[in-house]
Design a protein around this motif. Structure first.
Motif, PDB file in Angstrom:
ATOM      1  N   MET A   1       0.833  -1.194   0.000  1.00 15.65           N
ATOM      2  CA  MET A   1       0.000   0.000   0.000  1.00 15.65           C
ATOM      3  C   MET A   1       0.874   1.253   0.000  1.00 15.65           C
ATOM      4  N   LEU A   2       0.584   2.174  -0.935  1.00 14.09           N
ATOM      5  CA  LEU A   2       1.358   3.408  -1.033  1.00 14.09           C
ATOM      6  C   LEU A   2       1.062   4.330   0.143  1.00 14.09           C
ATOM      7  N   MET A   3       2.111   4.840   0.776  1.00 18.04           N
ATOM      8  CA  MET A   3       1.970   5.796   1.873  1.00 18.04           C
ATOM      9  C   MET A   3       2.724   7.073   1.531  1.00 18.04           C
ATOM     10  N   LYS A   4       2.052   8.200   1.698  1.00 19.94           N
ATOM     11  CA  LYS A   4       2.707   9.488   1.511  1.00 19.94           C
ATOM     12  C   LYS A   4       2.885  10.157   2.864  1.00 19.94           C
ATOM     13  N   PRO A   5       4.092  10.629   3.159  1.00 16.84           N
ATOM     14  CA  PRO A   5       4.299  11.315   4.435  1.00 16.84           C
ATOM     15  C   PRO A   5       3.592  12.668   4.446  1.00 16.84           C
ATOM     16  N   SER A   6       3.328  13.183   5.642  1.00 22.25           N
ATOM     17  CA  SER A   6       2.669  14.478   5.778  1.00 22.25           C
ATOM     18  C   SER A   6       3.616  15.607   5.396  1.00 22.25           C
ATOM     19  N   LYS A   7       3.046  16.676   4.856  1.00 24.80           N
ATOM     20  CA  LYS A   7       3.861  17.828   4.460  1.00 24.80           C
ATOM     21  C   LYS A   7       4.433  18.534   5.691  1.00 24.80           C
ATOM     22  N   LEU A   8       5.498  19.275   5.472  1.00 21.89           N
ATOM     23  CA  LEU A   8       6.129  20.031   6.545  1.00 21.89           C
ATOM     24  C   LEU A   8       5.416  21.362   6.755  1.00 21.89           C
ATOM     25  N   LYS A   9       5.527  21.853   7.989  1.00 23.50           N
ATOM     26  CA  LYS A   9       5.016  23.177   8.340  1.00 23.50           C
ATOM     27  C   LYS A   9       6.140  23.946   9.040  1.00 23.50           C
ATOM     28  N   ILE A  10       6.082  25.262   8.952  1.00 25.16           N
ATOM     29  CA  ILE A  10       7.046  26.099   9.654  1.00 25.16           C
ATOM     30  C   ILE A  10       7.002  25.741  11.143  1.00 25.16           C
ATOM     31  N   GLY A  11       8.181  25.542  11.744  1.00 22.52           N
ATOM     32  CA  GLY A  11       8.268  25.183  13.151  1.00 22.52           C
ATOM     33  C   GLY A  11       8.427  23.705  13.408  1.00 22.52           C
ATOM     34  N   ASP A  12       8.270  22.877  12.366  1.00 20.83           N
ATOM     35  CA  ASP A  12       8.434  21.427  12.537  1.00 20.83           C
ATOM     36  C   ASP A  12       9.883  21.078  12.878  1.00 20.83           C
ATOM     37  N   LYS A  13      10.043  19.986  13.614  1.00 16.74           N
ATOM     38  CA  LYS A  13      11.373  19.459  13.911  1.00 16.74           C
ATOM     39  C   LYS A  13      11.738  18.409  12.864  1.00 16.74           C
ATOM     40  N   VAL A  14      12.969  18.457  12.374  1.00 10.79           N
ATOM     41  CA  VAL A  14      13.454  17.479  11.403  1.00 10.79           C
ATOM     42  C   VAL A  14      14.773  16.891  11.889  1.00 10.79           C
ATOM     43  N   GLY A  15      15.066  15.698  11.431  1.00 10.56           N
ATOM     44  CA  GLY A  15      16.295  15.016  11.827  1.00 10.56           C
ATOM     45  C   GLY A  15      17.334  15.008  10.723  1.00 10.56           C
ATOM     46  N   VAL A  16      18.596  14.974  11.120  1.00  7.95           N
ATOM     47  CA  VAL A  16      19.716  14.867  10.187  1.00  7.95           C
ATOM     48  C   VAL A  16      20.534  13.645  10.577  1.00  7.95           C
ATOM     49  N   ILE A  17      20.753  12.749   9.632  1.00  7.98           N
ATOM     50  CA  ILE A  17      21.518  11.531   9.899  1.00  7.98           C
ATOM     51  C   ILE A  17      22.588  11.335   8.825  1.00  7.98           C
ATOM     52  N   ALA A  18      23.527  10.434   9.095  1.00  6.99           N
ATOM     53  CA  ALA A  18      24.567  10.076   8.133  1.00  6.99           C
ATOM     54  C   ALA A  18      24.621   8.551   8.071  1.00  6.99           C
ATOM     55  N   PRO A  19      23.742   7.933   7.271  1.00  5.92           N
ATOM     56  CA  PRO A  19      23.671   6.465   7.237  1.00  5.92           C
ATOM     57  C   PRO A  19      24.773   5.806   6.426  1.00  5.92           C
ATOM     58  N   ALA A  20      25.639   6.616   5.810  1.00  7.55           N
ATOM     59  CA  ALA A  20      26.724   6.063   5.002  1.00  7.55           C
ATOM     60  C   ALA A  20      28.060   6.617   5.507  1.00  7.55           C
ATOM     61  N   SER A  21      28.676   7.522   4.752  1.00  9.28           N
ATOM     62  CA  SER A  21      29.975   8.086   5.136  1.00  9.28           C
ATOM     63  C   SER A  21      29.804   9.345   5.983  1.00  9.28           C
ATOM     64  N   PRO A  22      30.850   9.753   6.699  1.00  9.85           N
ATOM     65  CA  PRO A  22      30.751  10.965   7.527  1.00  9.85           C
ATOM     66  C   PRO A  22      30.771  12.220   6.668  1.00  9.85           C
ATOM     67  N   PRO A  23      29.925  13.204   6.988  1.00 13.87           N
ATOM     68  CA  PRO A  23      29.911  14.444   6.222  1.00 13.87           C
ATOM     69  C   PRO A  23      31.055  15.361   6.626  1.00 13.87           C
ATOM     70  N   LYS A  24      31.386  16.305   5.754  1.00 12.96           N
ATOM     71  CA  LYS A  24      32.352  17.339   6.099  1.00 12.96           C
ATOM     72  C   LYS A  24      31.677  18.345   7.019  1.00 12.96           C
ATOM     73  N   SER A  25      32.378  18.752   8.042  1.00 14.34           N
ATOM     74  CA  SER A  25      31.800  19.539   9.122  1.00 14.34           C
ATOM     75  C   SER A  25      31.251  20.892   8.683  1.00 14.34           C
ATOM     76  N   GLU A  26      32.060  21.692   8.014  1.00 13.48           N
ATOM     77  CA  GLU A  26      31.633  23.053   7.663  1.00 13.48           C
ATOM     78  C   GLU A  26      30.481  23.068   6.664  1.00 13.48           C
ATOM     79  N   PRO A  27      30.543  22.262   5.586  1.00 14.00           N
ATOM     80  CA  PRO A  27      29.390  22.208   4.678  1.00 14.00           C
ATOM     81  C   PRO A  27      28.120  21.723   5.380  1.00 14.00           C
TER      82      PRO A  27
END
Length: 312
Positions: A1-27
């Protein structure tokens, strides 16, 4: 069954992950500021700043970050910091039932292709193949169209590829409709023979890659062809193949010759020239939504990848 996530709104909390290689810090810092400028609050995963060889922490640490972000009801979207290598190592240990029960926006590309393929096929969740925080948005010279792609997450209008349509070329004529699936060519090939093998049956199949010579692209396209992935597809979209030029060999087929030989011979509708993948701009598209391509009009339209509120 197809599922669509809910749209974002101003003030929402979002996560940042690195599931593969480590990112460069400054970028990465610049990419996070970009999310904050969109009016979002940012939660950074525990493994993002870890380094385990070419990985952002060991497999268990990276898996825990994915599970924690999906299980956190306050987190409305998950953005990958960068690609590199590593998602194929962890995909068999993911809790897909957890993801199914907590559908939300999941965004990234390149090595993240393995996760897009597995998550969509195991749960039906629409995900987003789009520019990443460190390796794209965090660069010194980032294209405005790459930034604009994130607006897809705030609105439910259908996606209509309009960026520089003059670049689009017909490889094989026709019209096709189907769920949109695909991503990085190297990663798609790496799914073959696994429980997460990409399923292209009746789908619009898109591919892109970077730094692979024509003979390497030839080998991978041939493998997909022998696995009937082009034959099964309803249509084919060819994204950007950055720096995929001959380097080692004195004599070589061109990239266009390789692509045409393998894809035009399928007889399926096929278009090339899209700024999808390791390009500038990098135009984001929803993976799993229903799309329609028309080579006569050089058009590619996809249903919105998000819902107004409750998940569909």
């Amino acid at each position: 069954m197809l599922m669509k996530p809910s749209k974002l709104k101003i003030g929402d909390k979002v996560g940042v992950i690195a599931p593969a290689s480590p990112p460069k810090s400054e970028p990465l810092k610049k990419g996070i500021r970009f999310l904050e400028d969109l009016g979002l609050k940012v939660k950074v995963g525990n493994s993002v700043h870890k380094k385990y060889g070419y990985l952002a922490g060991n497999d268990t640490e990276r898996i825990e970050d994915i599970h924690k972000m999906f299980s956190d009801s306050d987190v409305k979207a998950i953005f990958c910091a960068c690609g590199g290598f590593g998602t194929g190592r962890i995909v068999s240990r993911l809790d897909f039932e957890l993801i199914r029960q907590n559908p939300k926006i999941f965004w990234g590309y390149s090595d993240i292709t393995f996760l897009h393929t597995a998550i969509h096929q195991q749960t039906g969740l629409v995900t987003f193949h789009g520019p990443m925080l460190s390796s794209d948005i965090g660069l010194e010279d980032v294209h405005e169209a790459s930034k604009e792609s994130f607006q897809q997450l705030f609105h439910t209008e259908n996606f209509d590829y309009t960026y520089d349509k003059t670049k689009l070329e017909t490889v094989s004529e026709g019209v096709a409709t189907g769920h949109v699936i695909g991503g990085n060519l190297t990663l798609l090939v790496s799914t073959l023979g696994t429980p997460f093998e990409v399923n292209t049956k009746g789908k619009i199949f898109f591919i892109e890659d970077i730094d692979e010579e024509p003979y390497q692209v030839d080998r991978m396209l041939n493998q997909l062809k022998m696995a009937h992935k082009f034959k099964d597809a309803s249509g084919i979209i060819i994204g950007d193949f950055k720096n995929c030029e001959p380097k080692k060999r004195e004599r070589s087929l061109t990239l266009d010759e390789v692509l045409t030989e393998h894809i035009a011979s399928t007889g399926k509708p096929a278009l090339k020239g899209f700024n999808i993948g390791h390009s500038s701009p990098n135009i984001a598209i929803p993976v799993g939504s229903i799309g329609t391509m028309n080579t006569f009009e050089h058009s590619f339209i996809i249903e919105s990848g998000i819902s107004e509120g409750e998940n569909e």
